[in-house]
Write a protein that holds these residues in place. Sequence first.
Motif, PDB file in Angstrom:
ATOM      1  N   ALA A  12       0.836  -1.208   0.000  1.00 50.34           N
ATOM      2  CA  ALA A  12       0.000   0.000   0.000  1.00 50.34           C
ATOM      3  C   ALA A  12       0.866   1.251   0.000  1.00 50.34           C
ATOM      4  N   ALA A  13       1.953   1.230   0.778  1.00 48.18           N
ATOM      5  CA  ALA A  13       2.857   2.384   0.845  1.00 48.18           C
ATOM      6  C   ALA A  13       3.514   2.637  -0.502  1.00 48.18           C
ATOM      7  N   GLU A  14       3.918   1.574  -1.203  1.00 44.94           N
ATOM      8  CA  GLU A  14       4.550   1.736  -2.522  1.00 44.94           C
ATOM      9  C   GLU A  14       3.567   2.301  -3.540  1.00 44.94           C
ATOM     10  N   LEU A  15       2.338   1.807  -3.515  1.00 44.31           N
ATOM     11  CA  LEU A  15       1.344   2.263  -4.487  1.00 44.31           C
ATOM     12  C   LEU A  15       0.945   3.715  -4.232  1.00 44.31           C
ATOM     13  N   ALA A  16       0.973   4.127  -2.977  1.00 46.00           N
ATOM     14  CA  ALA A  16       0.552   5.483  -2.626  1.00 46.00           C
ATOM     15  C   ALA A  16       1.709   6.476  -2.624  1.00 46.00           C
ATOM     16  N   ALA A  17       2.925   5.999  -2.869  1.00 50.10           N
ATOM     17  CA  ALA A  17       4.097   6.875  -2.808  1.00 50.10           C
ATOM     18  C   ALA A  17       4.068   7.917  -3.921  1.00 50.10           C
ATOM     19  N   VAL A  18       4.750   9.008  -3.688  1.00 48.57           N
ATOM     20  CA  VAL A  18       4.893  10.122  -4.646  1.00 48.57           C
ATOM     21  C   VAL A  18       3.531  10.531  -5.212  1.00 48.57           C
ATOM     22  N   SER A  19       2.667  10.955  -4.299  1.00 48.13           N
ATOM     23  CA  SER A  19       1.346  11.497  -4.676  1.00 48.13           C
ATOM     24  C   SER A  19       0.533  10.525  -5.520  1.00 48.13           C
ATOM     25  N   ASP A  20       0.539   9.275  -5.120  1.00 45.97           N
ATOM     26  CA  ASP A  20      -0.287   8.255  -5.798  1.00 45.97           C
ATOM     27  C   ASP A  20       0.075   8.086  -7.271  1.00 45.97           C
ATOM     28  N   SER A  21       1.344   8.302  -7.632  1.00 50.64           N
ATOM     29  CA  SER A  21       1.722   8.253  -9.050  1.00 50.64           C
ATOM     30  C   SER A  21       1.506   6.871  -9.663  1.00 50.64           C
ATOM     31  N   VAL A  22       1.740   5.810  -8.870  1.00 53.71           N
ATOM     32  CA  VAL A  22       1.524   4.462  -9.396  1.00 53.71           C
ATOM     33  C   VAL A  22       0.032   4.216  -9.608  1.00 53.71           C
ATOM     34  N   LEU A  23      -0.776   4.650  -8.650  1.00 56.39           N
ATOM     35  CA  LEU A  23      -2.222   4.490  -8.797  1.00 56.39           C
ATOM     36  C   LEU A  23      -2.738   5.261 -10.009  1.00 56.39           C
ATOM     37  N   GLU A  24      -2.208   6.466 -10.202  1.00 57.95           N
ATOM     38  CA  GLU A  24      -2.615   7.263 -11.366  1.00 57.95           C
ATOM     39  C   GLU A  24      -2.258   6.539 -12.661  1.00 57.95           C
TER      40      GLU A  24
END
Length: 319
Positions: A12-24
């Motif tokens: 969860a921390a990796e996916l949410a890192a750097v302003s949710d860039s991975v999720l985006e």
Amino acid sequence: MQEVIDISNEVAAELAAVSDSVLEALRERLGCTIRLRGNRLTLEGGKDELARARGVIEELVRLVEDGQEVGPSSVDAVLGALDQAEDVREVFEEVVWRHRGKKITPKTVNQKHYVDAIRSRTVTFGIGPAGTGKTYLAMALAVAALSDGQVGRIILTRPAVEAGERLGFLPGDLLAKVDPYLRPLFDALYDMLDAERLNAYIESGTIEVAPLAFMRGRTLNDSFIILDEAQNTTPEQMQMFLTRLGFGSRVVVTGDITQVDLPKEQASGLIQVQQILADIEGIAFVRFGNEDVVRHKLVQRIVEAYKKHVEATGAERRR
């Protein structure tokens, strides 16, 4: 349709890192709604979109659990690997070079093929747009080969051709005059080696950075040789460079045939060599596309926009 996936705190921390860039990146590439709340990922979309999203997220979870850092480019790499039926972990776990805790690895399937080609062939051409890691990966492999004793020296060269401007008279001695052309190569080297060690290598000649004109008349044995910005070589220069190859050496040629800075009437050696050496054993051509761009996502869009413009206008350079 909706699906909920439980993930660990670490993922969860990796996916949410750097302003949710991975999720985006996931939302943009997969075409479905993705929300992260604590340790729960909620996916919404059609059946096919959800199945694809689940597959990508499962691979990202495995990468994080294996200690890999993930970013927006990881999403493209996973999608590319799945589309080409490649093992995602084989791409990311192929560590080319380590420096101060930083691992240099392929980020896309084509980059993995490029690394494999350089390791198995005597001459490798990496052709594609800016930001695809052509030069950076080649230099990392060169540093690794030197460190492992596979070669005795590294030689980095590029043609001294200005990108659409005329710099005019440059002060200083010969090395000072050619420094602006070679500076990008030095920058990459400083990213891979401690400054003190790099300077010692340069002073001893173990690492040599020189303009292409300095290659004439030489035979380069026991060397890892990289020709960068090869789209700006003439056919005669390309032939001259390739015939410098000596025993125990490896050659990598990189360039972007959409960014030729030679006069329109002057043929590009990189464009021509693809036809001349296409069927020669021991030589590999690896071609990158906009999907391999691992810089800011806008770079990928810029590359794609220019590609469409060239296709629409027929302005592609053919010589």
